[in-house]
Design an enzyme around this catalytic site. Structure first.
Site, PDB file in Angstrom:
ATOM      1  N   TYR A   1     -17.071  29.497  21.423  1.00 23.38           N
ATOM      2  CA  TYR A   1     -16.233  29.709  22.617  1.00 23.38           C
ATOM      3  C   TYR A   1     -17.099  29.558  23.886  1.00 23.38           C
ATOM      4  O   TYR A   1     -16.640  29.109  24.926  1.00 23.38           O
ATOM      5  CB  TYR A   1     -15.529  31.070  22.562  1.00 23.38           C
ATOM      6  N   LYS A  25     -13.493  33.384  31.014  1.00 23.83           N
ATOM      7  CA  LYS A  25     -12.466  34.424  30.765  1.00 23.83           C
ATOM      8  C   LYS A  25     -12.924  35.785  31.295  1.00 23.83           C
ATOM      9  O   LYS A  25     -12.099  36.580  31.769  1.00 23.83           O
ATOM     10  CB  LYS A  25     -12.131  34.517  29.270  1.00 23.83           C
TER      11      LYS A  25
END
Ligand code: NAD
Ligand code: 0WE
Length: 266
Positions: free
Chosen positions: A162, A169
């Site tokens: 990720y 995020k």
């Protein structure tokens, strides 16, 4: 269809939804639920390729305004603002369901694969765009309205591959708190849903995504993945007056996955 009266939590609310790309999109689950609950919708699309697809969804939801919005382009964000001003004047709900990083940055070593350019793009598209839309649109939002963005647990803990999206995020989640602070005095709430892994376009092409889905379903307390319908239902609650006391919050819709400290013993 059942004829039993179901609650209509968003009657009279006007919602702008950014981030619809396919029938698998989280934004599709949110729009379906919003429509069911009586909200009036406006949709945006990223680029001409997606225009006709989004226009087809618009018909299903009796939505008669579909506008272009590439969030990397200030002029298009201003265009959205002008179109909403003309169409509604005032509105209630902004859904931001957008995320992107260059594919090369989402595979292998974070240390080796995070270029300045990938970092910049990931943060611009996945985080700054929420603040940019809030800035352009919040002046038209009515008291009792709310903003909602989509996050992922890679902001809090290490999720293999990720990588730079985890940083973006984390930034997005921090922006939820600062925006909540600035807009709270106007009785506008700002929240995020942190969803568990779902097979969408943004998940297609991610290496080993199917395995991640399968493994997650074994580890999550609910022993299954979550659906875009479940995300849509939580979004409906958060944007309704039922959630009038909730702002600056990150609500997990992940079947408990993020709370598992270890896989269940076989
Ligand atoms: P999706 O591919 O259906 O949606 C992503 C959307 O981002 C698309 O509509 C795409 O057009 C839009 N987008 C990308 N770059 C853009 C740009 N420059 N301008 C405007 N729009 C742009 O995938 P999704 O899974 O529904 O993703 C929606 C959100 O949910 C993203 O923020 C994603 O990070 C988040 N999320 C996804 C999952 C998952 O497992 N699918 C889990 C948690 C959070
Ligand atoms: O936020 C996301 C997806 C983000 C994403 C996906 C892509 C694929 C296509 C951002 N940028 C791109 N760029 C592309 O070119 N998710 C939460 C889904 C996701 O993505 C992962 C995950 C999960 C979960 C990537 C690696 C590991 C887990």
């Amino acid at each position: 269809m059942s004829t039993i009266n179901t609650p209509r939590l968003l009657e009279g609310k006007r919602a702008l939804i950014v981030g619809l790309a396919s029938k698998h999109s989280i934004a599709k689950g949110i729009a379906d639920a919003f429509h069911q609950h009586g909200a009036e919708l406006v949709l945006t699309y990223q680029g001409e390729k997606l225009k006709s697809r989004v226009e087809k969804f618009a018909e299903d939801w009796n939505c008669n305004l579909v506008i272009p919005c590439d969030v990397s382009d200030d002029e298009q964000i201003e265009g959205v603002s002008q179109a909403i001003k003309q169409h509604w004047g005032e509105f209630d709900i902004l859904i931001h369901s957008v995320g992107y990083a260059p594919m090369e940055a989402l595979d292998g070593s974070f240390l080796e694969n995070t270029t300045r350019e990938a970092f910049k793009i990931a943060h611009d598209i996945s985080s700054y765009s929420f603040t940019a839309l809030a800035s352009a649109l919040a002046p038209m939002m009515r008291p009792g309205g709310s903003l909602l963005t989509m996050s992922y647990h890679g902001s809090q803990q290490i999720i293999p591959n990720y990588n730079v999206m985890g940083l973006a995020k984390a930034s997005l989640e921090a922006s939820v708190r600062y925006l909540a602070s600035d807009l709270g005095p106007n009785n506008i709430r700002v929240n995020s849903i942190s969803a568990g892994p779902i097979k969408t376009l943004a998940a297609a092409g991610i290496k080993n995504f199917r395995r991640m889905l399968a493994d997650s379903a074994e580890v999550a307390p609910l022993r299954r993945g979550v659906t875009i319908e479940e995300v849509g239902n939580t979004a409906t609650f958060l944007c309704s007056d039922m959630a009038s006391g909730i702002t600056g919050e990150i609500v997990y819709v992940d079947g408990g996955l993020s709370k598992a400290g270890m896989a269940p013993l076989g």
